[in-house]
Design a protein around this motif. Sequence first.
Motif, PDB file in Angstrom:
ATOM      1  N   HIS A   3       0.869  -1.180   0.000  1.00  0.00           N
ATOM      2  CA  HIS A   3       0.000   0.000   0.000  1.00  0.00           C
ATOM      3  C   HIS A   3       0.902   1.224   0.000  1.00  0.00           C
ATOM      4  N   PHE A   4       0.554   2.206  -0.832  1.00  0.00           N
ATOM      5  CA  PHE A   4       1.444   3.349  -1.018  1.00  0.00           C
ATOM      6  C   PHE A   4       1.652   4.168   0.253  1.00  0.00           C
ATOM      7  N   SER A   5       0.814   4.014   1.251  1.00  0.00           N
ATOM      8  CA  SER A   5       1.010   4.754   2.502  1.00  0.00           C
ATOM      9  C   SER A   5       2.329   4.359   3.171  1.00  0.00           C
ATOM     10  N   GLU A   6       2.834   3.154   2.859  1.00  0.00           N
ATOM     11  CA  GLU A   6       4.134   2.733   3.378  1.00  0.00           C
ATOM     12  C   GLU A   6       5.230   3.689   2.910  1.00  0.00           C
ATOM     13  N   GLN A   7       5.063   4.249   1.717  1.00  0.00           N
ATOM     14  CA  GLN A   7       6.028   5.193   1.171  1.00  0.00           C
ATOM     15  C   GLN A   7       5.635   6.638   1.490  1.00  0.00           C
ATOM     16  N   TRP A   8       4.360   6.903   1.561  1.00  0.00           N
ATOM     17  CA  TRP A   8       3.874   8.273   1.695  1.00  0.00           C
ATOM     18  C   TRP A   8       4.260   8.894   3.039  1.00  0.00           C
ATOM     19  N   TYR A   9       4.291   8.127   4.099  1.00  0.00           N
ATOM     20  CA  TYR A   9       4.550   8.679   5.426  1.00  0.00           C
ATOM     21  C   TYR A   9       6.027   8.771   5.789  1.00  0.00           C
ATOM     22  N   VAL A  10       6.905   8.401   4.872  1.00  0.00           N
ATOM     23  CA  VAL A  10       8.348   8.593   5.051  1.00  0.00           C
ATOM     24  C   VAL A  10       8.730   9.753   4.141  1.00  0.00           C
ATOM     25  N   LYS A  11       9.194  10.849   4.722  1.00  0.00           N
ATOM     26  CA  LYS A  11       9.411  12.104   3.989  1.00  0.00           C
ATOM     27  C   LYS A  11      10.291  11.932   2.747  1.00  0.00           C
ATOM     28  N   SER A  12      11.402  11.212   2.867  1.00  0.00           N
ATOM     29  CA  SER A  12      12.298  11.043   1.721  1.00  0.00           C
ATOM     30  C   SER A  12      11.635  10.246   0.600  1.00  0.00           C
ATOM     31  N   GLN A  14       8.357  10.044   0.138  1.00  0.00           N
ATOM     32  CA  GLN A  14       7.277  10.872  -0.385  1.00  0.00           C
ATOM     33  C   GLN A  14       7.808  11.846  -1.439  1.00  0.00           C
ATOM     34  N   GLN A  15       8.966  12.449  -1.173  1.00  0.00           N
ATOM     35  CA  GLN A  15       9.554  13.378  -2.131  1.00  0.00           C
ATOM     36  C   GLN A  15       9.892  12.657  -3.448  1.00  0.00           C
ATOM     37  N   ALA A  16      10.415  11.450  -3.360  1.00  0.00           N
ATOM     38  CA  ALA A  16      10.733  10.674  -4.565  1.00  0.00           C
ATOM     39  C   ALA A  16       9.466  10.237  -5.290  1.00  0.00           C
ATOM     40  N   LEU A  17       8.419   9.955  -4.533  1.00  0.00           N
ATOM     41  CA  LEU A  17       7.157   9.482  -5.098  1.00  0.00           C
ATOM     42  C   LEU A  17       6.479  10.546  -5.953  1.00  0.00           C
ATOM     43  N   ASN A  19       8.145  13.066  -7.471  1.00  0.00           N
ATOM     44  CA  ASN A  19       9.115  13.639  -8.405  1.00  0.00           C
ATOM     45  C   ASN A  19       9.155  12.793  -9.676  1.00  0.00           C
ATOM     46  N   PRO A  20       8.725  13.355 -10.835  1.00  0.00           N
ATOM     47  CA  PRO A  20       8.718  12.558 -12.070  1.00  0.00           C
ATOM     48  C   PRO A  20      10.108  12.141 -12.552  1.00  0.00           C
ATOM     49  N   ALA A  21      11.159  12.782 -12.060  1.00  0.00           N
ATOM     50  CA  ALA A  21      12.520  12.455 -12.489  1.00  0.00           C
ATOM     51  C   ALA A  21      13.189  11.410 -11.592  1.00  0.00           C
ATOM     52  N   SER A  22      12.499  10.911 -10.594  1.00  0.00           N
ATOM     53  CA  SER A  22      13.083   9.935  -9.658  1.00  0.00           C
ATOM     54  C   SER A  22      13.475   8.649 -10.373  1.00  0.00           C
ATOM     55  N   GLU A  23      14.545   8.046  -9.881  1.00  0.00           N
ATOM     56  CA  GLU A  23      14.988   6.737 -10.360  1.00  0.00           C
ATOM     57  C   GLU A  23      14.662   5.652  -9.334  1.00  0.00           C
ATOM     58  N   PHE A  24      14.563   6.055  -8.072  1.00  0.00           N
ATOM     59  CA  PHE A  24      14.265   5.148  -6.974  1.00  0.00           C
ATOM     60  C   PHE A  24      13.241   5.794  -6.050  1.00  0.00           C
ATOM     61  N   VAL A  25      12.424   4.976  -5.409  1.00  0.00           N
ATOM     62  CA  VAL A  25      11.578   5.410  -4.300  1.00  0.00           C
ATOM     63  C   VAL A  25      11.985   4.522  -3.137  1.00  0.00           C
ATOM     64  N   GLY A  26      12.762   5.088  -2.223  1.00  0.00           N
ATOM     65  CA  GLY A  26      13.360   4.270  -1.173  1.00  0.00           C
ATOM     66  C   GLY A  26      14.338   3.302  -1.814  1.00  0.00           C
ATOM     67  N   GLU A  27      14.168   2.016  -1.555  1.00  0.00           N
ATOM     68  CA  GLU A  27      15.030   0.997  -2.155  1.00  0.00           C
ATOM     69  C   GLU A  27      14.428   0.401  -3.424  1.00  0.00           C
ATOM     70  N   THR A  28      13.245   0.872  -3.809  1.00  0.00           N
ATOM     71  CA  THR A  28      12.565   0.331  -4.991  1.00  0.00           C
ATOM     72  C   THR A  28      13.024   1.058  -6.243  1.00  0.00           C
ATOM     73  N   LYS A  29      13.643   0.320  -7.176  1.00  0.00           N
ATOM     74  CA  LYS A  29      14.063   0.892  -8.451  1.00  0.00           C
ATOM     75  C   LYS A  29      12.839   1.020  -9.341  1.00  0.00           C
ATOM     76  N   LEU A  30      12.688   2.201  -9.953  1.00  0.00           N
ATOM     77  CA  LEU A  30      11.548   2.424 -10.839  1.00  0.00           C
ATOM     78  C   LEU A  30      11.831   1.806 -12.202  1.00  0.00           C
ATOM     79  N   ILE A  31      10.966   0.897 -12.629  1.00  0.00           N
ATOM     80  CA  ILE A  31      11.065   0.234 -13.929  1.00  0.00           C
ATOM     81  C   ILE A  31       9.996   0.866 -14.799  1.00  0.00           C
ATOM     82  N   LYS A  32      10.429   1.746 -15.702  1.00  0.00           N
ATOM     83  CA  LYS A  32       9.484   2.552 -16.467  1.00  0.00           C
ATOM     84  C   LYS A  32       8.851   1.760 -17.604  1.00  0.00           C
ATOM     85  N   LYS A  33       7.572   2.056 -17.829  1.00  0.00           N
ATOM     86  CA  LYS A  33       6.772   1.318 -18.811  1.00  0.00           C
ATOM     87  C   LYS A  33       7.244   1.610 -20.235  1.00  0.00           C
TER      88      LYS A  33
END
Length: 97
Positions: A3-12, A14-17, A19-33
Amino acid sequence: MFHFSEQWYVKSKQQALINPASEFVGETKLIKKPSFRGLYGKGVKVRRTSWCRGAAPIENYSNIMEDVSGCKEYRAYHYFDSEYKMWCTEYYELIYP
């Protein structure tokens, strides 16, 4: 279940979430479609089976889902959603002719 709230309540995260230019959200690498146009031309049916807000950990998603017939493949990708203004995750089923 993710659930995205796991990422939303951690400030760092949330900022990555948001940001359209992010490569990672926490330890999760973004695999673009990618574009599926090449697959459509080969007769492959692409069906979106699910989606969720947030960057779900999908690195091994296609390894988890297995089709014994060999006609289906399962993939997951991240994309930046302009409506929610955050990274989202989509899950696909590819059906080969």
